[in-house]
Design a protein around this motif. Sequence first.
Motif, PDB file in Angstrom:
ATOM      1  N   GLU A  15       4.528   5.563   0.498  1.00  0.00           N
ATOM      2  CA  GLU A  15       3.920   4.189  -0.229  1.00  0.00           C
ATOM      3  C   GLU A  15       4.856   3.240   0.146  1.00  0.00           C
ATOM      4  N   ASP A  19       2.689  -0.546   0.348  1.00  0.00           N
ATOM      5  CA  ASP A  19       2.789  -1.398  -0.624  1.00  0.00           C
ATOM      6  C   ASP A  19       3.155  -2.670   0.973  1.00  0.00           C
ATOM      7  N   ASN A  23       1.645  -6.039   1.165  1.00  0.00           N
ATOM      8  CA  ASN A  23       2.353  -7.406   0.786  1.00  0.00           C
ATOM      9  C   ASN A  23       2.072  -8.302   2.073  1.00  0.00           C
TER      10      ASN A  23
END
Length: 44
Positions: A15, A19, A23
Amino acid sequence: MAEHKHGEMDISVQEKTYDGFINFTKWSVIVILAILVFMAIFTS
């Protein structure tokens, strides 16, 4: 072979990686668009 039970695996590392990728992609697109706008305005 071990019994597999759905939902028991720790996916916190995956995760965080996902992420970070999202980003990085978001900010890359923003920077590229800013460069293109700058070039469109200030180049002849």
